[in-house]
Design a protein around this motif. Structure first.
Motif, PDB file in Angstrom:
ATOM      1  N   HIS A   1       1.084  -1.045   0.275  1.00 40.41           N
ATOM      2  CA  HIS A   1       0.209   0.152   0.107  1.00 40.41           C
ATOM      3  C   HIS A   1       0.815   0.993  -0.192  1.00 40.41           C
ATOM      4  CE1 HIS A   1       1.255  -1.189   4.305  1.00 40.41           C
ATOM      5  NE2 HIS A   1       1.191   0.430   3.783  1.00 40.41           N
TER       6      HIS A   1
ATOM      7  N   SER B   1       0.303  -6.885   3.141  1.00 36.45           N
ATOM      8  CA  SER B   1       0.344  -5.582   3.727  1.00 36.45           C
ATOM      9  C   SER B   1      -0.897  -6.146   5.061  1.00 36.45           C
ATOM     10  CB  SER B   1      -0.619  -4.529   3.123  1.00 36.45           C
ATOM     11  OG  SER B   1      -0.945  -3.343   3.437  1.00 36.45           O
TER      12      SER B   1
ATOM     13  N   PRO C   1      -4.507  -3.324   2.920  1.00 34.43           N
ATOM     14  CA  PRO C   1      -3.986  -3.320   1.696  1.00 34.43           C
ATOM     15  C   PRO C   1      -4.552  -2.048   1.120  1.00 34.43           C
ATOM     16  CG  PRO C   1      -4.947  -5.337   2.440  1.00 34.43           C
ATOM     17  CD  PRO C   1      -4.603  -4.644   4.034  1.00 34.43           C
ATOM     18  N   SER C   2      -3.998  -1.802   0.046  1.00 32.04           N
ATOM     19  CA  SER C   2      -4.850  -0.268  -0.851  1.00 32.04           C
ATOM     20  C   SER C   2      -6.157  -1.253  -1.327  1.00 32.04           C
ATOM     21  CB  SER C   2      -3.319  -0.225  -2.095  1.00 32.04           C
ATOM     22  OG  SER C   2      -3.990  -0.991  -2.301  1.00 32.04           O
TER      23      SER C   2
ATOM     24  N   THR D   1      -5.764  -2.712  -4.399  1.00 35.86           N
ATOM     25  CA  THR D   1      -5.529  -4.475  -4.227  1.00 35.86           C
ATOM     26  C   THR D   1      -6.478  -4.985  -3.525  1.00 35.86           C
ATOM     27  OG1 THR D   1      -3.221  -3.988  -4.307  1.00 35.86           O
ATOM     28  CG2 THR D   1      -4.078  -5.707  -2.991  1.00 35.86           C
TER      29      THR D   1
ATOM     30  N   GLU E   1      -8.107   7.593   3.639  1.00 33.01           N
ATOM     31  CA  GLU E   1      -7.015   5.907   3.186  1.00 33.01           C
ATOM     32  C   GLU E   1      -5.524   6.257   3.462  1.00 33.01           C
ATOM     33  OE1 GLU E   1      -7.192   4.008  -0.839  1.00 33.01           O
ATOM     34  OE2 GLU E   1      -5.331   2.652  -0.195  1.00 33.01           O
ATOM     35  N   ARG E   2      -4.473   7.126   3.157  1.00 34.58           N
ATOM     36  CA  ARG E   2      -3.856   6.450   3.284  1.00 34.58           C
ATOM     37  C   ARG E   2      -3.115   7.452   4.822  1.00 34.58           C
ATOM     38  NH1 ARG E   2      -1.519   9.570  -1.015  1.00 34.58           N
ATOM     39  NH2 ARG E   2      -2.053  11.686  -0.063  1.00 34.58           N
TER      40      ARG E   2
ATOM     41  N   GLN F   1      -3.875   4.228   6.899  1.00 38.00           N
ATOM     42  CA  GLN F   1      -2.460   3.503   6.763  1.00 38.00           C
ATOM     43  C   GLN F   1      -0.918   3.620   7.202  1.00 38.00           C
ATOM     44  OE1 GLN F   1      -2.476   3.485   2.193  1.00 38.00           O
ATOM     45  NE2 GLN F   1      -4.110   1.592   1.987  1.00 38.00           N
TER      46      GLN F   1
END
Ligand code: ADP
Ligand code: ZN
Length: 749
Positions: free
Chosen positions: A343, A376, A379-380, A383, A595-596, A599
């Motif tokens: 990610h 991960s 996960p992104s 993905t 999202e980032r 993460q």
């Protein structure tokens, strides 16, 4: 392609062959040269270009392996054979670029609308200096009978016998085997009995041993490992997401797939998001497989690069770990690509040739019918959607390995429990750090911002210190006594007077960077042993290694760092992680901001409590109600990603649609704006196609160029590349204005 278009008589008249050669320059395609010998595609050659001489690669005709949509419209003009310049030399001793690597280069170029030659340049970083590569030369017996005139002395006979028995050898080897002198061997060569040949260099390091020290896997780990091994053993292209909480043993698990690939005699490439992580990773590889893997990144010395490149090309080096550029290595038998922390944004190359390391790893593996493992804890979205659609397989590790438990996460509401003015660490966080220190445990403070303060303000006139070349604040780096722009290379010494109103000592730092947090922590905990880890202070893998050693041997009580500390480190005695500003990444309105942030914070939280002692994470936030904070507190990553998906789906935002950014830049703002407007007028239209903008970029000025952005967004079933190509090929070329394309943009600056 071109040869057929020539009238037949001209071919008969001209000796030689027409060769397509790709050179590391920004042309649309390969150039034509003349050669006495017909050379196979992949052969590296020296060719003249203008008054220069370059290393290029004999290229293929039509890129038949590319989807039709992707193919460049034309590959340039065809010149009359008589006008072609001859190639200067063939790099006989450098391994050729394999078919799949050439196909990959064409792919990366076509996908990102880059010049193929500039993509080739990444792969040629080593062989370009191959002129100085000294191959190991030896002697072999020339085929055919011995010349009648040869005087067969006993010494000469001994050399011929040694060759008969042991095969080709260097002068030194043959002399040792036969007892003859070097002069005797030279005499045989002069008499036409021996000829020179390239010696295969023996592997310096030996082979990785798949069974050197396998761990005992838990039931959950074993099940995942088995599935990954099966993916490798299929020997066809397949992708698996290995999802597992931090500390669940993902590395141990994918090592089993690595072992399976080694057993097949094929090569493995493992990509890491940061080169500073390679040191800890290579140690683990060595413990597991009994040998160090080859390491590939931009900071290797020339000699190591050359040796590694050749060893990989010749298949002698089976295990390779590296940064994204390792995708361009000439693997002889690649079987598996692992993308660790898939990610991570750092996989996106943001300068020069733009490409996403994760996505291109998948392309690379498909070209060799290899397996891919994406790894991960978070996960992104890209993905996850591929898993949902059944394109990727999915293995999950739910629990931390052994007795380690997931850390407890709490939120400190800074509106209520914030620190005093001018400070950044809340009393609650400081108390917890003190408790950990008393208990002899380690803590970590995380702030994703380098330097001392992100902005400097004049209290007298309100002026803010700004980069003269970019629309960005100057960042104070107090230790280095400079102000630096984080977007270009511009720096200046610290100033005492305001450059705008001239007032003395009126400049004040606004906001914290890690240096300022370090200063505050030093004042709060005078007895603590502090260690700063920031990407600008720990630049090399060796400096990182030293820092990691200090932490592991408990010479450190409190670690203060930027995002480098968030990465895959395993520090068993680290039990408290404090996030100084959990809201930092949420601003900016970037597509993936939430999202980032999620993460990154999950990742940094995952550093706590990896050993036997339980871990705790404290998030300092002014936005406790934000979905990111709620998800982190509830440790509910899945619902969070579902909410995110629900927001992106209706508007066809990635990964539900396709996106390309078009950045127009020029030295004068008006030029950039005019060209951007012109582009917008000629933008592609149609159902499922939308162009947003133009708008001034958030970084409206960068390195003295004004920037405007447009976004092309299409439905998932509409390919972007042909639209972009038609659109931009028709764009007027205006003096100093430039158009850059970023397919699948990660940065929206
Ligand atoms: P992740 O990559 O999921 O964060 P790691 O692979 O780094 O997790 O594993 C965390 C720690 O647990 C490492 O020190 C690793 O060596 C150890 N570990 C995980 N699985 C096992 C196992 N089956 N046997 C022994 N040690 C293990
Ligand atoms: Zn700048």
């Amino acid at each position: 392609m071109a040869e057929n278009s020539l009238p037949p008589h001209s071919r008969r008249m001209e000796a030689g062959h027409r060769l397509s050669v790709l050179v590391p320059r920004p042309f649309d395609g390969p150039l034509d040269y003349r050669s006495d010998r017909l050379l196979a595609p992949g052969t590296l050659v020296r060719v003249p270009l203008g008054r220069q001489e370059l290393t290029g690669c004999v290229w293929d005709g039509e890129p038949a392996h590319l989807p039709v949509d992707f193919r460049p419209v034309s590959r340039g003009k065809t010149f009359a054979f008589a006008k072609l310049r001859p190639i200067s030399a063939v790099l006989e001793h450098v391994p050729p670029l394999p078919d799949d690597l050439r196909q990959f280069i064409d792919w990366v170029a076509a996908y990102g609308l880059s010049a193929p030659g500039m993509v080739l340049a990444i792969a040629l970083r080593v062989p370009a200096q191959a002129g100085s590569m000294k191959p190991l030369m030896g002697w072999m017996r020339k085929p055919g009978p011995l010349p009648d005139t040869l005087r067969l002395t006993p010494a000469r006979r001994a050399v011929l016998e040694a060759l008969e028995q042991g095969g080709p050898g260097t002068t030194a080897m043959l002399a040792a085997q036969s007892g003859a002198s070097a002069a005797v061997i030279r005499g045989l060569a002069n008499a036409g009995v021996l000829e020179e040949c390239l010696m295969e260099v023996p592997s310096p390091a030996g082979q990785a041993d798949p069974d050197h020290a396998p761990p005992t896997l838990s039931a959950e780990q074993a099940e995942a490992a088995e599935a990954l091994v099966a993916g490798v053993e299929e020997r066809t292209f397949n992708v698996t997401l290995l999802e597992g909480v931090t500390g669940s043993g993902k590395t141990e698990v994918y090592f089993e797939a690595v072992a399976a690939c080694l057993r097949q005699g094929r090569q493995v490439l493992v990509l890491l998001p940061e080169i500073v992580l390679t040191a800890q990773w290579t140690d683990r590889f060595e413990r597991r497989f009994g040998i160090r893997p080859a390491v590939w990144h931009s900071e290797l010395g020339q000699k190591t690069r050359r040796e590694t490149w050749c060893a990989i090309a010749e298949g002698r080096q089976q295990g390779v770990v590296g940064a994204r550029s390792a995708l361009f290595l000439p693997f002889a038998r690649l079987g598996l690509v692992v993308v660790d922390e898939e990610h991570e944004n750092t996989y996106k190359q943001e300068e020069g040739v733009l490409y996403h390391g994760r996505d291109m790893a998948i392309v690379r593996a498909r070209l060799v019918q290899g397996a891919v493992i994406l790894v991960s804890a978070t996960p992104s979205m890209e993905t996850l959607v591929n898993v949902q659609k059944g394109r990727f397989r999915h293995e999950v590790l739910e629990a931390r390995h052994g007795t380690a438990r997931m850390p407890e996460i709490t939120l400190i509401d800074m509106k209520e429990h914030g620190p005093e003015r001018g400070q950044f660490l809340s009393p609650l966080l400081c108390e917890s750090i003190e408790e950990r220190m008393k208990a002899g445990e380690q803590s970590m403070l995380f702030l994703n911002r380098r330097g001392y303060a992100p902005m400097t303000l004049c209290r007298a006139c309100g002026h803010r210190l700004q980069c003269p070349h970019c629309s960005a604040w100057m960042v104070e780096h107090r230790r280095r006594r400079i102000l630096a722009c984080h977007h270009c290379e511009y720096t200046q010494p610290l100033v005492s007077a305001c450059p705008s109103c001239g007032a003395q000592d009126s400049l004040v730092p606004i906001g914290p960077g890690v240096e300022r947090i370090h200063e505050e922590a030093q004042a709060r905990f005078p007895d603590a042993r502090l260690l700063s880890m920031a990407s600008d202070t720990l630049t090399s893998p060796t400096a990182m290694e030293e820092a990691v050693r200090k932490i592991a041997s408990r010479e450190v009580d409190l670690i203060i760092g930027t995002q480098v500390v968030a990465k895959g480190w395993h520090f068993p005695d680290l039990t408290l992680v404090g996030v100084v500003d959990a809201d930092l990444g949420l601003g900016g309105g970037d597509l993936r901001a939430a999202e980032r942030t999620m993460q990154l914070l999950h990742q940094v939280a995952g550093r706590a409590g990896r050993g036997t002692k339980p871990g705790q994470v404290m998030l300092q936030s002014y936005a406790g109600d934000h979905p990111v904070m709620k998800a982190l507190l509830a440790n509910d990553f899945i619902s969070f990603m579902e909410q995110e998906a629900a927001q992106r789906r209706p508007g066809f935002w990635p990964p539900y649609g396709r996106l390309a950014a078009v950045i127009v830049s020029a030295p004068k703002e008006r030029q950039a704006e005019e060209l951007a407007r012109l582009l917008a007028m000629h933008a592609p239209r149609g159902e499922g196609i939308q162009v947003l903008g133009p708008a001034p970029a958030p970084l409206a000025l960068l390195r003295d160029r004004y920037r405007y952005r447009l976004l092309l967004r299409t439905r998932r079933d509409i390919a972007l590349q042909p639209l972009l190509r038609r659109w931009l090929d028709g764009a007027p070329r205006k003096n100093d204005a430039r158009i850059d394309v970023d397919v699948d943009p990660v940065s929206f600056m």
